[in-house]
Enzyme design. Structure first.
Site, mmCIF file in Angstrom:
data_model
loop_
_atom_site.group_PDB
_atom_site.id
_atom_site.type_symbol
_atom_site.label_atom_id
_atom_site.label_comp_id
_atom_site.label_asym_id
_atom_site.label_seq_id
_atom_site.Cartn_x
_atom_site.Cartn_y
_atom_site.Cartn_z
ATOM 1 N N SER A 182 -26.346 61.451 -23.232
ATOM 2 C CA SER A 182 -25.158 62.232 -23.621
ATOM 3 C C SER A 182 -25.097 63.472 -22.758
ATOM 4 O O SER A 182 -26.133 63.936 -22.253
ATOM 5 C CB SER A 182 -25.277 62.647 -25.085
ATOM 6 O OG SER A 182 -24.271 63.592 -25.427
ATOM 7 N N TYR B 295 -30.004 67.427 -31.935
ATOM 8 C CA TYR B 295 -29.413 66.345 -31.130
ATOM 9 C C TYR B 295 -29.631 66.599 -29.645
ATOM 10 O O TYR B 295 -29.969 65.686 -28.892
ATOM 11 C CB TYR B 295 -27.933 66.210 -31.481
ATOM 12 C CG TYR B 295 -27.225 65.069 -30.787
ATOM 13 C CD1 TYR B 295 -27.633 63.752 -30.964
ATOM 14 C CD2 TYR B 295 -26.130 65.310 -29.957
ATOM 15 C CE1 TYR B 295 -26.962 62.699 -30.326
ATOM 16 C CE2 TYR B 295 -25.454 64.274 -29.330
ATOM 17 C CZ TYR B 295 -25.878 62.971 -29.508
ATOM 18 O OH TYR B 295 -25.216 61.933 -28.885
HETATM 19 P P1 NDP Z 1 -21.251 55.066 -33.798
HETATM 20 O O1 NDP Z 1 -21.681 55.862 -34.985
HETATM 21 O O2 NDP Z 1 -19.913 54.455 -33.797
HETATM 22 O O3 NDP Z 1 -22.321 53.938 -33.480
HETATM 23 C C1 NDP Z 1 -23.707 54.150 -33.657
HETATM 24 C C2 NDP Z 1 -24.383 52.801 -33.675
HETATM 25 O O4 NDP Z 1 -25.787 53.012 -33.771
HETATM 26 C C3 NDP Z 1 -23.946 51.962 -34.866
HETATM 27 O O5 NDP Z 1 -23.745 50.637 -34.448
HETATM 28 C C4 NDP Z 1 -25.144 52.054 -35.811
HETATM 29 O O6 NDP Z 1 -25.275 50.831 -36.517
HETATM 30 C C5 NDP Z 1 -26.282 52.195 -34.811
HETATM 31 N N1 NDP Z 1 -27.458 52.790 -35.422
HETATM 32 C C6 NDP Z 1 -27.587 54.028 -35.954
HETATM 33 N N2 NDP Z 1 -28.804 54.178 -36.478
HETATM 34 C C7 NDP Z 1 -29.460 52.981 -36.277
HETATM 35 C C8 NDP Z 1 -30.732 52.504 -36.621
HETATM 36 N N3 NDP Z 1 -31.629 53.258 -37.284
HETATM 37 N N4 NDP Z 1 -31.066 51.248 -36.274
HETATM 38 C C9 NDP Z 1 -30.196 50.462 -35.616
HETATM 39 N N5 NDP Z 1 -28.956 50.858 -35.272
HETATM 40 C C10 NDP Z 1 -28.606 52.106 -35.621
HETATM 41 O O7 NDP Z 1 -21.393 56.087 -32.566
HETATM 42 P P2 NDP Z 1 -21.304 55.858 -30.975
HETATM 43 O O8 NDP Z 1 -20.884 54.496 -30.645
HETATM 44 O O9 NDP Z 1 -20.540 56.988 -30.448
HETATM 45 O O10 NDP Z 1 -22.837 56.086 -30.578
HETATM 46 C C11 NDP Z 1 -23.563 55.195 -29.758
HETATM 47 C C12 NDP Z 1 -24.494 56.001 -28.868
HETATM 48 O O11 NDP Z 1 -23.720 56.827 -27.998
HETATM 49 C C13 NDP Z 1 -25.427 56.959 -29.610
HETATM 50 O O12 NDP Z 1 -26.695 56.907 -28.995
HETATM 51 C C14 NDP Z 1 -24.783 58.324 -29.404
HETATM 52 O O13 NDP Z 1 -25.724 59.364 -29.490
HETATM 53 C C15 NDP Z 1 -24.229 58.140 -28.014
HETATM 54 N N6 NDP Z 1 -23.178 59.048 -27.608
HETATM 55 C C16 NDP Z 1 -22.016 59.158 -28.327
HETATM 56 C C17 NDP Z 1 -21.025 60.019 -27.909
HETATM 57 C C18 NDP Z 1 -19.764 60.229 -28.675
HETATM 58 O O14 NDP Z 1 -19.088 61.244 -28.461
HETATM 59 N N7 NDP Z 1 -19.360 59.315 -29.553
HETATM 60 C C19 NDP Z 1 -21.160 60.775 -26.652
HETATM 61 C C20 NDP Z 1 -22.418 60.577 -25.991
HETATM 62 C C21 NDP Z 1 -23.368 59.724 -26.446
HETATM 63 P P3 NDP Z 1 -25.729 50.667 -38.042
HETATM 64 O O15 NDP Z 1 -25.286 51.919 -38.770
HETATM 65 O O16 NDP Z 1 -25.026 49.420 -38.484
HETATM 66 O O17 NDP Z 1 -27.212 50.511 -37.978
HETATM 67 C C1 8X3 Z 2 -21.940 63.263 -28.136
HETATM 68 C C2 8X3 Z 2 -21.293 64.312 -27.299
HETATM 69 O O1 8X3 Z 2 -20.781 66.794 -27.112
HETATM 70 O O2 8X3 Z 2 -20.582 65.767 -29.311
HETATM 71 O O3 8X3 Z 2 -23.160 62.892 -27.603
HETATM 72 O O4 8X3 Z 2 -22.740 66.194 -28.369
HETATM 73 S S1 8X3 Z 2 -21.375 65.827 -28.065
#
Ligand code: NDP
Ligand code: 8X3
Length: 251
Positions: A135, A148
């Site tokens: 991220s 985070y």
């Molecule tokens: P979502 O919340 O939509 O998706 C998160 C996913 O992670 C879900 O499928 C959830 O599935 C899974 N997850 C969470 N905890 C667990 C666990 N303990 N075991 C297995 N699966 C798990 O968010 P995003 O798609 O945005 O996030 C995906 C990745 O991208 C993350 O690593 C996040 O930090 C990163 N990210 C997101 C950004 C954003 O702005 N959205 C920006 C930068 C990075 P379930 O709950 O079914 O287990």
């Molecule tokens: C998610 C992006 O800026 O919300 O990883 O931390 S931010």
């Protein structure tokens, strides 16, 4: 089910929503056979079944769950460590231990353990690849983000160490570091507060999960001698973690 003997196999963690789900769809289109994991198995199946994916329960905070999941993976070429996210936006003086512990267990320990468990099979494929979803929070700290930030700074450090330790082996490693992406991320971070989550994206045009999936697929489909070390992608409306352009109406 896809023909995994003829096609490259990708494992995607956290594929039940957001970036993981979009990545699964995009990898399917690129010809990969898929093995998907997440805790919400019904949601996962809704994503995976139309793609011919094998879908298994996976909690990346639980080593036993990781081992059971990985025991179902006969061969793998690509591991996308996507499962993760943020919990809370509290200043350090109000830090909640349980939030920090969960963020470290998912984003950091989960990534390490999934990689360690699948590494022999990734290497045996002759062209293994690990893509870690980092991220911009792993590059730019911001107030309230410390837990985070620390977890995603760790993802960046771990990715760089993988690159060094695997030099000379058929193992590529990439960090994809997005800025604001509209998914369930903020809903999870704010523990179900939908209004607060919506305000994060209000008045600007965020990235979509599909935008990030494009970057994942691009990195994964370069020739095997090309290692994409990192990709940072942000919405045009976001210059830094905290500097964003908001308008009354986003078109
Ligand atoms: P979502 O919340 O939509 O998706 C998160 C996913 O992670 C879900 O499928 C959830 O599935 C899974 N997850 C969470 N905890 C667990 C666990 N303990 N075991 C297995 N699966 C798990 O968010 P995003 O798609 O945005 O996030 C995906 C990745 O991208 C993350 O690593 C996040 O930090 C990163 N990210 C997101 C950004 C954003 O702005 N959205 C920006 C930068 C990075 P379930 O709950 O079914 O287990
Ligand atoms: C998610 C992006 O800026 O919300 O990883 O931390 S931010």
């Amino acid at each position: 089910m896809g023909n995994e003997t003829a096609r490259r196999v990708a494992v995607v963690t956290g594929a039940s929503s957001g970036i993981g789900a979009a990545t699964a769809t995009a990898l399917h289109r690129a010809g990969f056979a898929l093995i998907l994991g997440a805790r919400r198995l019904e949601r996962l199946r809704q994503v995976g079944e139309p793609l011919g994916a094998r879908c298994f329960y996976l909690d990346v905070t639980d080593l036993q769950s990781i081992r059971e999941f990985c025991s179902q993976v006969e061969q793998v070429h690509l591991l996308v460590n996507n499962a993760g996210g943020a919990l809370g936006l509290d200043p350090i003086e109000a830090a909640k231990d349980e939030d920090w512990e969960q963020m470290f267990r998912t984003n950091v320990l989960g990534l390490m353990r999934m990689t360690r468990e699948l590494l022999p099979k990734l290497e045996a494929s002759g062209a293994g690849h690990v893509i870690n979803i980092g991220s911009i929070a792993g590059r730019e700290p911001y107030p309230g983000g410390a837990g985070y930030n620390a977890a995603k700074f760790a993802v960046r450090a771990i990715t760089q160490v993988m690159r060094m330790e695997w030099l000379g082996r058929p193992l590529r490693v990439t960090e994809i570091a997005p800025g604001l992406v509209e998914t369930e991320f903020s809903l999870v971070r704010f523990k179900g507060d939908a209004e607060r989550a919506a305000r994060v994206y209000q008045g600007l045009k965020p990235l979509t999960a599909e935008d990030v999936a494009d970057a994942v697929v691009w990195a994964a489909t370069r020739p095997p001698h090309v290692n994409i070390d990192e990709i940072v992608l942000k919405p045009l409306d976001q210059a830094t973690a905290l500097m964003v352009k908001r308008r009354d109406n986003t078109t």
